[in-house]
Design a protein around this motif. Structure first.
Motif, PDB file in Angstrom:
ATOM      1  N   LEU A  98     -77.750  99.855-108.262  1.00 16.56           N
ATOM      2  CA  LEU A  98     -77.157  98.696-107.591  1.00 16.56           C
ATOM      3  C   LEU A  98     -75.801  99.014-106.970  1.00 16.56           C
ATOM      4  O   LEU A  98     -75.341  98.288-106.087  1.00 16.56           O
ATOM      5  N   GLY A  99     -75.159 100.083-107.431  1.00 15.91           N
ATOM      6  CA  GLY A  99     -73.790 100.341-106.994  1.00 15.91           C
ATOM      7  C   GLY A  99     -72.806  99.393-107.632  1.00 15.91           C
ATOM      8  O   GLY A  99     -71.744  99.106-107.069  1.00 15.91           O
ATOM      9  N   ALA A 100     -73.151  98.876-108.820  1.00 18.90           N
ATOM     10  CA  ALA A 100     -72.268  97.949-109.526  1.00 18.90           C
ATOM     11  C   ALA A 100     -71.134  98.726-110.177  1.00 18.90           C
ATOM     12  O   ALA A 100     -71.302  99.880-110.583  1.00 18.90           O
ATOM     13  N   ALA A 101     -69.967  98.092-110.270  1.00 16.61           N
ATOM     14  CA  ALA A 101     -68.835  98.712-110.946  1.00 16.61           C
ATOM     15  C   ALA A 101     -69.139  98.745-112.445  1.00 16.61           C
ATOM     16  O   ALA A 101     -69.785  97.832-112.966  1.00 16.61           O
ATOM     17  N   PRO A 102     -68.690  99.781-113.148  1.00 14.08           N
ATOM     18  CA  PRO A 102     -67.848 100.900-112.715  1.00 14.08           C
ATOM     19  C   PRO A 102     -68.612 102.119-112.208  1.00 14.08           C
ATOM     20  O   PRO A 102     -68.113 103.234-112.316  1.00 14.08           O
ATOM     21  N   PHE A 103     -69.826 101.923-111.692  1.00 11.22           N
ATOM     22  CA  PHE A 103     -70.645 103.041-111.201  1.00 11.22           C
ATOM     23  C   PHE A 103     -70.796 102.944-109.687  1.00 11.22           C
ATOM     24  O   PHE A 103     -71.878 103.187-109.139  1.00 11.22           O
ATOM     25  N   HIS A 104     -69.719 102.610-109.002  1.00  9.50           N
ATOM     26  CA  HIS A 104     -69.790 102.256-107.584  1.00  9.50           C
ATOM     27  C   HIS A 104     -69.270 103.335-106.646  1.00  9.50           C
ATOM     28  O   HIS A 104     -69.354 103.162-105.428  1.00  9.50           O
ATOM     29  N   SER A 105     -68.719 104.424-107.175  1.00  9.79           N
ATOM     30  CA  SER A 105     -68.021 105.371-106.298  1.00  9.79           C
ATOM     31  C   SER A 105     -68.963 106.000-105.275  1.00  9.79           C
ATOM     32  O   SER A 105     -68.563 106.276-104.138  1.00  9.79           O
ATOM     33  N   TRP A 106     -70.219 106.242-105.652  1.00 14.69           N
ATOM     34  CA  TRP A 106     -71.173 106.839-104.707  1.00 14.69           C
ATOM     35  C   TRP A 106     -71.431 105.901-103.529  1.00 14.69           C
ATOM     36  O   TRP A 106     -71.612 106.357-102.398  1.00 14.69           O
ATOM     37  N   LEU A 107     -71.446 104.603-103.796  1.00 16.81           N
ATOM     38  CA  LEU A 107     -71.762 103.634-102.745  1.00 16.81           C
ATOM     39  C   LEU A 107     -70.698 103.639-101.651  1.00 16.81           C
ATOM     40  O   LEU A 107     -71.013 103.565-100.458  1.00 16.81           O
ATOM     41  N   PHE A 172     -66.911  96.935-100.643  1.00 12.42           N
ATOM     42  CA  PHE A 172     -66.294  96.380-101.856  1.00 12.42           C
ATOM     43  C   PHE A 172     -66.587  94.890-101.985  1.00 12.42           C
ATOM     44  O   PHE A 172     -66.711  94.376-103.099  1.00 12.42           O
ATOM     45  N   SER A 173     -66.709  94.207-100.871  1.00 11.16           N
ATOM     46  CA  SER A 173     -67.144  92.815-100.924  1.00 11.16           C
ATOM     47  C   SER A 173     -68.549  92.716-101.514  1.00 11.16           C
ATOM     48  O   SER A 173     -68.844  91.831-102.331  1.00 11.16           O
ATOM     49  N   SER A 174     -69.432  93.641-101.114  1.00 17.70           N
ATOM     50  CA  SER A 174     -70.787  93.657-101.651  1.00 17.70           C
ATOM     51  C   SER A 174     -70.784  93.941-103.153  1.00 17.70           C
ATOM     52  O   SER A 174     -71.587  93.365-103.897  1.00 17.70           O
ATOM     53  N   ILE A 175     -69.898  94.829-103.609  1.00 20.55           N
ATOM     54  CA  ILE A 175     -69.799  95.109-105.049  1.00 20.55           C
ATOM     55  C   ILE A 175     -69.398  93.849-105.805  1.00 20.55           C
ATOM     56  O   ILE A 175     -69.927  93.552-106.885  1.00 20.55           O
TER      57      ILE A 175
END
Length: 327
Positions: A98-107, A172-175
């Protein structure tokens, strides 16, 4: 570019994978749908051939492969370990997808090198399969689930404040919106899908305008000739994305906040409202830049004329208040 037979086949494959995941009661079959979705999206990433998209496609493939391995390992260990722990491992893999935080850096790194239409697909359609699997297989009352929700809401809203790249800002808005997606899914599938589809509709108008202007940085706003009609569409679409009433984007947030208060999730509701205020702030910053600097024209770059489809999206953003009476 989007009418080539190969890309149409990939879009059909993505659609098929969504129905496969939605209709399957088996974790393994849903995992197969995830893999089909990943493989079908890669040619869309590579539709514009340059070194940046090649690099981003490799990053996307490796990240999705890692997440898929975690999901299938979590599904296999259900026979060995406790079911709750195994489903938490599955949720961990789905959070990466999903690219959800805290695993969002790849997105963020992948989004920076994409063109606007593949970016729109990445931020909307590609989240459907993991969301369906979260609803079907993941424990939504666990501490790890709420950690992902709170992290996505806080990181997405605060990190968007310091972004000057339009792609990073939209990402970041999408996150931040992923936190809303997951909260809606925790209440019911219908609530989560309502939020997802309204978000996709109102995100499409700014994406089309940003693609027409080819704007990748906020500092480019004074250099681009933007018609007043396009500025108005951007203005209302960003207000709708920020969740300001009476626009359409306020409707799903209002529904989720109402459910949160009904089930006594007061602190979660407070965090969601606060994150929405920060998100609205950086949308307003982008919007005011377009209007304040709109009269300073250093170069004359004419945009494409506003289409009927863009006007239709604008009318949807303005029509949110009337839909409240049908709830």
């Amino acid at each position: 570019m989007w009418l080539t037979p190969s890309l149409l086949l990939m879009i059909l494959s993505i659609t098929s994978s969504i129905f496969l995941v939605l209709s399957s009661p088996s974790l393994f079959i849903s995992w197969v749908g995830l893999e089909l979705n990943t493989l079908a999206f890669l040619p869309i990433l590579l539709s514009s051939k340059n070194k940046l998209t090649s690099e981003s496609s490799i990053k996307y493939f490796l990240t999705q492969t890692l997440a898929s391995v975690i999901v299938i390992v979590g599904g296999l260990t259900v026979f060995i370990l406790q079911a709750e722990f195994s489903m938490t491992v599955v949720l961990f893999g789905l959070a990466i997808k999903l690219g959800a935080a805290p695993f969002h850096s790849w997105l963020v790194t992948v989004a920076e090198s994409l063109t606007w239409i593949p970016l729109f697909i990445l931020l909307t359609v590609q989240k459907l399969n993991p969301l369906f699997m979260v609803w079907s297989f993941s424990p939504m009352n666990s501490s790890f689930f709420y950690l992902i929700v709170f992290s996505s809401l806080i990181v997405g809203s605060l990190m968007g404040l310091v972004q000057t790249s339009t792609r990073a800002l939209v990402t970041f808005s999408s996150i931040s919106h992923v936190g809303w997606f997951l909260t809606g899914m925790a209440f019911s599938l219908e609530t989560g899908l309502l939020y997802f589809f309204i978000y996709s509709v109102i995100l499409l108008a700014p994406i089309l305008l940003l693609e027409h202007t080819n704007m990748s940085h906020i500092s480019q706003l004074p250099l681009i000739q933007v018609k007043l009609q396009n500025q108005t569409i951007l203005f209302f679409s960003l207000l709708s994305l920020g969740g300001l009433p009476p626009f359409l984007g306020f409707l799903p947030k209002w529904v989720i906040l109402q459910l949160s208060m009904t089930f006594s999730f007061y602190f979660l509701a407070l965090v969601m409202i606060t994150s929405s205020l920060f998100t609205l702030y950086f949308y307003l910053r982008l919007m005011f830049s377009a209007f304040i600097f709109g009269g300073v024209k250093i170069t004359q770059e004419k945009c494409a004329p506003t289409s009927f489809f863009s006007n239709f999206l604008l009318s949807l953003s303005l029509g949110g208040l009337s839909l409240i009476y049908f709830l």
